[in-house]
Scaffold this motif. Structure first.
Motif, PDB file in Angstrom:
ATOM      1  N   GLN A 111       0.957 -15.026 -11.219  1.00  0.00           N
ATOM      2  CA  GLN A 111       1.152 -14.058 -10.138  1.00  0.00           C
ATOM      3  C   GLN A 111       2.460 -14.284  -9.408  1.00  0.00           C
ATOM      4  O   GLN A 111       2.948 -15.405  -9.323  1.00  0.00           O
ATOM      5  N   LEU A 112       2.980 -13.189  -8.878  1.00  0.00           N
ATOM      6  CA  LEU A 112       4.157 -13.214  -8.018  1.00  0.00           C
ATOM      7  C   LEU A 112       3.800 -12.471  -6.743  1.00  0.00           C
ATOM      8  O   LEU A 112       3.408 -11.303  -6.785  1.00  0.00           O
ATOM      9  N   ALA A 113       3.890 -13.164  -5.620  1.00  0.00           N
ATOM     10  CA  ALA A 113       3.593 -12.537  -4.328  1.00  0.00           C
ATOM     11  C   ALA A 113       4.852 -11.875  -3.795  1.00  0.00           C
ATOM     12  O   ALA A 113       5.939 -12.445  -3.846  1.00  0.00           O
ATOM     13  N   VAL A 114       4.677 -10.667  -3.278  1.00  0.00           N
ATOM     14  CA  VAL A 114       5.789  -9.926  -2.685  1.00  0.00           C
ATOM     15  C   VAL A 114       5.404  -9.605  -1.248  1.00  0.00           C
ATOM     16  O   VAL A 114       4.375  -8.988  -0.993  1.00  0.00           O
ATOM     17  N   VAL A 115       6.214 -10.059  -0.320  1.00  0.00           N
ATOM     18  CA  VAL A 115       5.999  -9.779   1.094  1.00  0.00           C
ATOM     19  C   VAL A 115       7.308  -9.308   1.707  1.00  0.00           C
ATOM     20  O   VAL A 115       8.380  -9.603   1.206  1.00  0.00           O
ATOM     21  N   GLY A 116       7.186  -8.569   2.774  1.00  0.00           N
ATOM     22  CA  GLY A 116       8.385  -8.089   3.452  1.00  0.00           C
ATOM     23  C   GLY A 116       8.024  -7.336   4.708  1.00  0.00           C
ATOM     24  O   GLY A 116       6.869  -7.299   5.127  1.00  0.00           O
ATOM     25  N   ALA A 117       9.022  -6.730   5.275  1.00  0.00           N
ATOM     26  CA  ALA A 117       8.875  -6.042   6.561  1.00  0.00           C
ATOM     27  C   ALA A 117       7.970  -4.817   6.445  1.00  0.00           C
ATOM     28  O   ALA A 117       7.993  -4.097   5.451  1.00  0.00           O
ATOM     29  N   ARG A 118       7.210  -4.588   7.482  1.00  0.00           N
ATOM     30  CA  ARG A 118       6.395  -3.372   7.545  1.00  0.00           C
ATOM     31  C   ARG A 118       7.265  -2.164   7.866  1.00  0.00           C
ATOM     32  O   ARG A 118       6.960  -1.056   7.466  1.00  0.00           O
ATOM     33  N   GLN A 119       8.322  -2.393   8.597  1.00  0.00           N
ATOM     34  CA  GLN A 119       9.275  -1.319   8.916  1.00  0.00           C
ATOM     35  C   GLN A 119      10.416  -1.359   7.896  1.00  0.00           C
ATOM     36  O   GLN A 119      11.587  -1.345   8.256  1.00  0.00           O
ATOM     37  N   ALA A 120      10.061  -1.423   6.628  1.00  0.00           N
ATOM     38  CA  ALA A 120      11.043  -1.547   5.553  1.00  0.00           C
ATOM     39  C   ALA A 120      11.863  -0.271   5.390  1.00  0.00           C
ATOM     40  O   ALA A 120      11.380   0.836   5.624  1.00  0.00           O
ATOM     41  N   THR A 121      13.090  -0.446   4.956  1.00  0.00           N
ATOM     42  CA  THR A 121      14.022   0.670   4.774  1.00  0.00           C
ATOM     43  C   THR A 121      14.028   1.113   3.311  1.00  0.00           C
ATOM     44  O   THR A 121      13.408   0.487   2.450  1.00  0.00           O
ATOM     45  N   SER A 122      14.767   2.155   3.038  1.00  0.00           N
ATOM     46  CA  SER A 122      14.919   2.616   1.651  1.00  0.00           C
ATOM     47  C   SER A 122      15.627   1.554   0.813  1.00  0.00           C
ATOM     48  O   SER A 122      15.421   1.465  -0.392  1.00  0.00           O
ATOM     49  N   ALA A 136       8.409  -6.113 -16.103  1.00  0.00           N
ATOM     50  CA  ALA A 136       7.405  -5.254 -16.740  1.00  0.00           C
ATOM     51  C   ALA A 136       6.862  -5.856 -18.031  1.00  0.00           C
ATOM     52  O   ALA A 136       5.724  -5.602 -18.408  1.00  0.00           O
ATOM     53  N   THR A 137       7.655  -6.669 -18.703  1.00  0.00           N
ATOM     54  CA  THR A 137       7.195  -7.286 -19.956  1.00  0.00           C
ATOM     55  C   THR A 137       6.805  -8.746 -19.765  1.00  0.00           C
ATOM     56  O   THR A 137       6.496  -9.428 -20.726  1.00  0.00           O
ATOM     57  N   ALA A 138       6.786  -9.220 -18.548  1.00  0.00           N
ATOM     58  CA  ALA A 138       6.576 -10.649 -18.279  1.00  0.00           C
ATOM     59  C   ALA A 138       5.114 -11.062 -18.149  1.00  0.00           C
ATOM     60  O   ALA A 138       4.833 -12.223 -17.901  1.00  0.00           O
ATOM     61  N   LYS A 139       4.188 -10.150 -18.298  1.00  0.00           N
ATOM     62  CA  LYS A 139       2.763 -10.478 -18.139  1.00  0.00           C
ATOM     63  C   LYS A 139       2.518 -11.202 -16.813  1.00  0.00           C
ATOM     64  O   LYS A 139       1.968 -12.295 -16.761  1.00  0.00           O
ATOM     65  N   LEU A 140       2.929 -10.564 -15.753  1.00  0.00           N
ATOM     66  CA  LEU A 140       2.855 -11.115 -14.415  1.00  0.00           C
ATOM     67  C   LEU A 140       2.077 -10.148 -13.532  1.00  0.00           C
ATOM     68  O   LEU A 140       2.230  -8.928 -13.657  1.00  0.00           O
ATOM     69  N   PHE A 161       5.468   0.525 -13.242  1.00  0.00           N
ATOM     70  CA  PHE A 161       5.890  -0.214 -14.438  1.00  0.00           C
ATOM     71  C   PHE A 161       4.709  -0.819 -15.204  1.00  0.00           C
ATOM     72  O   PHE A 161       4.896  -1.685 -16.053  1.00  0.00           O
ATOM     73  N   ASN A 162       3.500  -0.362 -14.893  1.00  0.00           N
ATOM     74  CA  ASN A 162       2.276  -0.827 -15.555  1.00  0.00           C
ATOM     75  C   ASN A 162       2.080  -2.334 -15.453  1.00  0.00           C
ATOM     76  O   ASN A 162       1.558  -2.976 -16.359  1.00  0.00           O
ATOM     77  N   LEU A 163       2.506  -2.890 -14.334  1.00  0.00           N
ATOM     78  CA  LEU A 163       2.234  -4.291 -14.042  1.00  0.00           C
ATOM     79  C   LEU A 163       0.905  -4.366 -13.303  1.00  0.00           C
ATOM     80  O   LEU A 163       0.649  -3.554 -12.412  1.00  0.00           O
TER      81      LEU A 163
END
Length: 192
Positions: A111-122, A136-140, A161-163
């Protein structure tokens, strides 16, 4: 009754709390006996007299029986289960009981955890896509909190990306927060 069942019951009961559940769990493991008497449970949990009254009343109530019945249909993971994620054990207060919807087997994947700002920009959205696309091909499996902003970007990008993706939410499974993520939460529960 098994210790796992007791832990789920304690979690659904009102008035015992995390520390109390841990005390009961430790005691039952130590003496290798599952305690079921609400008064004894309250004493083991070090409840005050008023907390004990609330806990015992709830434990013996029809409302508690109905909660048990409603939750019996859910996939429940406890800290006692073999597939409990080892990474969660490193938390200060690892969750004792988790309610799941979707593919439980994803909990054992890389697993890879992704965290960031709630008021995130484009910009955050673009970067999230750029970082996750090559995986996408890393089986993560992508893990995030299904919150507004970067978390939502991570889940949408993973789905695009079908992850596989896991949404960790602090509300109940029946609550979507933020509301605009209701469809995203539903989508994740079907494939993640």
């Amino acid at each position: 009754m098994q210790l796992r069942s007791l832990l789920i019951r304690l979690h659904l009961a009102h008035g015992i709390g995390y520390a109390g559940m841990v005390r009961v769990l430790q005691h039952c493991r130590q003496v290798q006996t599952v305690v079921t008497d609400p008064r004894r449970l309250g004493k083991l949990a070090h409840l005050t007299a008023s907390q004990q009254g609330r806990f015992t009343a709830d434990w013996q109530s029809m409302a508690f029986q109905q909660r048990l019945k409603r939750h019996a249909q859910l996939d429940i993971l406890t800290i006692l289960d073999d597939d409990y994620p080892p990474a969660l054990l490193e938390a200060y207060q690892p969750p004792l009981v988790l309610f799941l919807r979707g593919q439980r087997a994803l909990l054992t994947t890389r697993q890879l955890a992704v965290v960031g700002a709630r008021q995130a920009t484009s910009y955050a959205e673009r970067v999230t896509t750029q970082l996750l696309a090559p995986l996408a091909t890393a089986k993560l499996t992508i893990v995030s909190g299904l919150a507004k902003g970067a978390d939502g970007f991570a889940h949408r990008t993973a789905l695009h990306f079908n992850l596989p993706t896991i949404g960790v939410i602090g509300t109940g499974l029946d609550i979507s927060y933020p509301r605009q993520h209701r469809d995203l939460q539903q989508q994740i529960s079907q494939v993640g």
